[in-house]
Motif scaffolding. Structure first.
Motif, PDB file in Angstrom:
ATOM      1  N   GLN A  72     -31.955  72.746  -2.526  1.00 46.28           N
ATOM      2  CA  GLN A  72     -30.482  72.097  -2.702  1.00 46.28           C
ATOM      3  C   GLN A  72     -29.473  72.254  -1.358  1.00 46.28           C
ATOM      4  O   GLN A  72     -29.052  71.175  -1.037  1.00 46.28           O
ATOM      5  N   ASP A  73     -29.878  73.728  -0.975  1.00 45.43           N
ATOM      6  CA  ASP A  73     -28.702  73.588   0.799  1.00 45.43           C
ATOM      7  C   ASP A  73     -29.903  72.538   1.503  1.00 45.43           C
ATOM      8  O   ASP A  73     -29.206  71.635   2.559  1.00 45.43           O
ATOM      9  N   GLU A  74     -31.159  72.526   1.880  1.00 42.59           N
ATOM     10  CA  GLU A  74     -32.193  71.179   2.198  1.00 42.59           C
ATOM     11  C   GLU A  74     -30.921  70.013   2.039  1.00 42.59           C
ATOM     12  O   GLU A  74     -30.512  69.115   2.722  1.00 42.59           O
ATOM     13  N   LEU A  75     -31.102  69.843   0.743  1.00 46.10           N
ATOM     14  CA  LEU A  75     -30.775  68.275   0.078  1.00 46.10           C
ATOM     15  C   LEU A  75     -28.920  67.724   0.709  1.00 46.10           C
ATOM     16  O   LEU A  75     -28.803  66.606   1.165  1.00 46.10           O
ATOM     17  N   ARG A  76     -27.968  69.156   0.498  1.00 48.43           N
ATOM     18  CA  ARG A  76     -26.885  68.847   1.120  1.00 48.43           C
ATOM     19  C   ARG A  76     -26.850  69.047   2.636  1.00 48.43           C
ATOM     20  O   ARG A  76     -25.415  68.249   3.356  1.00 48.43           O
ATOM     21  N   ALA A  77     -27.660  69.200   3.509  1.00 49.64           N
ATOM     22  CA  ALA A  77     -27.799  68.705   4.747  1.00 49.64           C
ATOM     23  C   ALA A  77     -27.951  67.715   5.760  1.00 49.64           C
ATOM     24  O   ALA A  77     -27.564  67.248   6.177  1.00 49.64           O
ATOM     25  N   ARG A  78     -29.419  67.146   4.401  1.00 49.22           N
ATOM     26  CA  ARG A  78     -29.519  66.214   4.972  1.00 49.22           C
ATOM     27  C   ARG A  78     -28.576  64.751   4.271  1.00 49.22           C
ATOM     28  O   ARG A  78     -28.194  63.843   5.432  1.00 49.22           O
ATOM     29  N   LEU A  79     -27.419  65.517   3.256  1.00 52.66           N
ATOM     30  CA  LEU A  79     -26.527  64.410   2.636  1.00 52.66           C
ATOM     31  C   LEU A  79     -25.094  64.156   4.344  1.00 52.66           C
ATOM     32  O   LEU A  79     -24.800  64.128   4.178  1.00 52.66           O
ATOM     33  N   GLY A  80     -25.269  65.940   5.045  1.00 55.05           N
ATOM     34  CA  GLY A  80     -24.309  65.967   5.746  1.00 55.05           C
ATOM     35  C   GLY A  80     -22.991  66.621   5.165  1.00 55.05           C
ATOM     36  O   GLY A  80     -21.926  66.345   5.328  1.00 55.05           O
ATOM     37  N   LEU A  81     -23.635  67.205   3.914  1.00 52.68           N
ATOM     38  CA  LEU A  81     -22.449  67.697   2.809  1.00 52.68           C
ATOM     39  C   LEU A  81     -21.724  68.982   3.040  1.00 52.68           C
ATOM     40  O   LEU A  81     -21.200  69.658   2.431  1.00 52.68           O
ATOM     41  N   ASP A  82     -22.547  69.414   4.105  1.00 49.11           N
ATOM     42  CA  ASP A  82     -22.759  71.258   4.818  1.00 49.11           C
ATOM     43  C   ASP A  82     -21.647  71.281   5.736  1.00 49.11           C
ATOM     44  O   ASP A  82     -21.350  71.638   6.287  1.00 49.11           O
ATOM     45  N   ARG A  83     -20.748  70.044   6.308  1.00 45.69           N
ATOM     46  CA  ARG A  83     -20.259  69.747   7.596  1.00 45.69           C
ATOM     47  C   ARG A  83     -18.659  69.977   6.776  1.00 45.69           C
ATOM     48  O   ARG A  83     -18.940  69.714   5.598  1.00 45.69           O
ATOM     49  N   SER A  84     -17.468  70.206   8.039  1.00 45.44           N
ATOM     50  CA  SER A  84     -16.169  70.487   7.775  1.00 45.44           C
ATOM     51  C   SER A  84     -16.429  69.338   6.822  1.00 45.44           C
ATOM     52  O   SER A  84     -17.053  67.787   7.387  1.00 45.44           O
ATOM     53  N   VAL A  85     -14.310  68.922   6.401  1.00 46.69           N
ATOM     54  CA  VAL A  85     -14.430  67.611   5.883  1.00 46.69           C
ATOM     55  C   VAL A  85     -13.504  66.921   7.146  1.00 46.69           C
ATOM     56  O   VAL A  85     -14.110  65.969   6.810  1.00 46.69           O
ATOM     57  N   PRO A  86     -13.444  67.591   8.447  1.00 44.60           N
ATOM     58  CA  PRO A  86     -13.068  66.307   9.353  1.00 44.60           C
ATOM     59  C   PRO A  86     -14.605  66.011   9.949  1.00 44.60           C
ATOM     60  O   PRO A  86     -14.106  64.725  10.037  1.00 44.60           O
ATOM     61  N   HIS A  87     -15.099  66.806   9.893  1.00 42.08           N
ATOM     62  CA  HIS A  87     -16.364  66.209  10.851  1.00 42.08           C
ATOM     63  C   HIS A  87     -16.652  65.034   9.839  1.00 42.08           C
ATOM     64  O   HIS A  87     -17.639  64.329  10.111  1.00 42.08           O
ATOM     65  N   GLN A  88     -16.635  64.984   8.445  1.00 42.77           N
ATOM     66  CA  GLN A  88     -17.323  64.614   8.063  1.00 42.77           C
ATOM     67  C   GLN A  88     -16.124  62.851   7.258  1.00 42.77           C
ATOM     68  O   GLN A  88     -17.323  61.384   7.569  1.00 42.77           O
ATOM     69  N   PHE A  89     -15.321  62.979   7.437  1.00 44.08           N
ATOM     70  CA  PHE A  89     -14.685  62.270   7.543  1.00 44.08           C
ATOM     71  C   PHE A  89     -14.127  61.012   8.760  1.00 44.08           C
ATOM     72  O   PHE A  89     -14.392  59.420   8.605  1.00 44.08           O
ATOM     73  N   LEU A  90     -14.778  62.032   9.698  1.00 46.42           N
ATOM     74  CA  LEU A  90     -15.085  61.203  11.247  1.00 46.42           C
ATOM     75  C   LEU A  90     -16.156  60.529  11.158  1.00 46.42           C
ATOM     76  O   LEU A  90     -16.314  59.804  12.195  1.00 46.42           O
ATOM     77  N   ASP A  91     -17.099  60.831  11.247  1.00 50.86           N
ATOM     78  CA  ASP A  91     -18.828  60.103  10.724  1.00 50.86           C
ATOM     79  C   ASP A  91     -18.169  59.158   9.838  1.00 50.86           C
ATOM     80  O   ASP A  91     -18.885  58.243  10.093  1.00 50.86           O
ATOM     81  N   TYR A  92     -17.682  59.160   8.929  1.00 51.16           N
ATOM     82  CA  TYR A  92     -17.404  57.910   8.020  1.00 51.16           C
ATOM     83  C   TYR A  92     -15.879  56.877   8.337  1.00 51.16           C
ATOM     84  O   TYR A  92     -16.771  56.187   8.302  1.00 51.16           O
ATOM     85  N   VAL A  93     -15.577  57.118   9.098  1.00 49.43           N
ATOM     86  CA  VAL A  93     -14.665  56.349  10.303  1.00 49.43           C
ATOM     87  C   VAL A  93     -15.570  55.445  10.997  1.00 49.43           C
ATOM     88  O   VAL A  93     -16.115  54.579  11.134  1.00 49.43           O
ATOM     89  N   ARG A  94     -16.203  56.500  11.359  1.00 46.74           N
ATOM     90  CA  ARG A  94     -17.521  55.946  12.768  1.00 46.74           C
ATOM     91  C   ARG A  94     -18.500  54.759  12.233  1.00 46.74           C
ATOM     92  O   ARG A  94     -18.795  53.624  12.616  1.00 46.74           O
ATOM     93  N   GLY A  95     -18.802  55.252  11.242  1.00 52.76           N
ATOM     94  CA  GLY A  95     -20.046  54.569  10.357  1.00 52.76           C
ATOM     95  C   GLY A  95     -19.279  53.121   9.704  1.00 52.76           C
ATOM     96  O   GLY A  95     -19.666  51.767  10.299  1.00 52.76           O
ATOM     97  N   LEU A  96     -17.623  52.987   9.370  1.00 53.73           N
ATOM     98  CA  LEU A  96     -17.320  51.788   8.793  1.00 53.73           C
ATOM     99  C   LEU A  96     -17.348  50.848  10.047  1.00 53.73           C
ATOM    100  O   LEU A  96     -17.246  49.450   9.783  1.00 53.73           O
ATOM    101  N   LEU A  97     -16.650  51.144  11.206  1.00 53.60           N
ATOM    102  CA  LEU A  97     -16.382  50.372  12.820  1.00 53.60           C
ATOM    103  C   LEU A  97     -17.919  49.390  12.756  1.00 53.60           C
ATOM    104  O   LEU A  97     -17.294  49.218  13.342  1.00 53.60           O
TER     105      LEU A  97
END
Length: 341
Positions: A72-97
């Protein structure tokens, strides 16, 4: 005497803006507002599905499946869910652009591909139903308002309000029961249909009947009521009295003078509904197993598939924002009062 005839010097005229300057400012303001609204949708979608949404998506994905804590931890890391919420948001916005909405948890495919795959069936179903409901609702609204209080007006308004208040899924199931084997109960086509264009088109149209009729029955009342109310406000206007005084027939007064002015409020609703076309109809598409964005949203909610839900929300919100922007711009073209403001 000469001095008395000398006129006072006139103050200089105020500087005139460039032609079209007001239009450019208006368009720029609307575009800026649309951009801010779209950014708000992106932020809201991320907060709603990554912060507020209850539960752990990894636990939901591994439900009833043998998975250790390390897996489960490996899957969470592969999906990027182990990172902080601000880091996840920046990755999401960067992908949208870059046009990347992420990868679906459920389908293991890019979210953009899944949305584009389901977009065609939704545009076919909801687009067809919206166009037909608009035509039907506007026609009934015009006839009902022009014959206010008549049996036709009372009957058409009563039926529209009854159908509008009915639950969509319930109405769809009633149609399935009432029609029996006349129409397919689900899907968009039969798997054994010949591959030629005519056979495929007839098969899709056959499957389209029940879900399309269900949507039309539910949504046409909105156009009827808005058009009827707008036309009733125009009935006693002075310009209609003048047109009648000129000897114009009643049909010409309605068609050439009353209806064009009454259409302006209804046009906003039409554009808003066109923006909602992309969002599909979750209940109807689920009842009839129509493979559109509505059914895709239902499947994403069941998972939960966070990247897919975020991508769908951006697409739905973006469609409504764009259609509202077009309505505002068209209003300026059609209504002189907007241009003068």
């Amino acid at each position: 005497m000469t001095a008395a005839l000398v006129t006072a010097e006139e103050p200089p005229a105020p500087p005139q803006g460039r032609p079209g300057g007001g239009t450019l400012r208006y368009v720029a303001g609307k575009l800026g507002g649309a951009a801010v609204s779209l950014l708000s949708v992106v932020v809201l979608g991320f907060v709603l599905f990554r912060v507020v949404y209850p539960g752990d998506p990894v636990l939901a994905m591994t439900h009833n499946r043998p998975a250790t804590a390390a897996q489960q931890d490996e899957l969470r890391a592969r999906l990027g869910l182990d990172r902080s919420v601000p880091h996840q948001f920046l990755d999401y916005v960067r992908g949208l652009l870059h046009g990347d909405m992420g990868t679906s948890y459920t389908f293991s495919r890019p979210v953009t591909d899944k949305i584009l795959e389901s977009l065609g069936p939704t545009l076919l179903l909801v687009g067809t139903a919206t166009v037909l409901a608009t035509i039907l609702g506007l026609w009934l609204g015009i006839r009902g308002a022009w014959r206010r209080g008549s049996r036709f007006d009372r009957t058409s308004t009563g039926i529209a309000l009854t159908l509008w208040s009915a639950p969509t899924f319930w109405l769809g199931m009633l149609l399935l029961i009432a029609t029996g084997q006349l129409f397919p109960s689900g899907g968009i086509r039969y798997p054994d249909t010949p591959p030629d264009f005519l056979s495929q088109a007839v098969d899709v149209a056959h499957h389209l009947v029940l879900p399309c009729v269900t949507l039309i029955a539910v949504i046409y009342a909105q156009y009827l009521l808005v058009m009827r109310s707008s036309l009733l406000e125009e009935m006693n206007a002075d310009y209609l009295t003048t047109a009648r005084a000129k000897g114009l027939r009643d049909d010409l007064v309605r068609r050439r003078h009353a209806v064009p002015n009454a259409l302006l409020p209804a046009m906003t609703l039409v554009f808003l509904q066109l923006g909602l076309v992309v969002s599909g109809a979750i209940t109807v598409e689920t009842v009839f197993s129509w493979p559109g964005l509505g059914l895709l949203t239902y499947e994403a909610l069941e998972a939960p598939d966070l990247p897919l839900l975020q991508g769908l929300l951006v697409v739905f919100g973006g469609a409504v924002i764009v259609m509202n922007l077009l309505a505002d711009l068209l209003y300026r073209v059609l209504d002189p009062r907007v241009r003068a403001s």
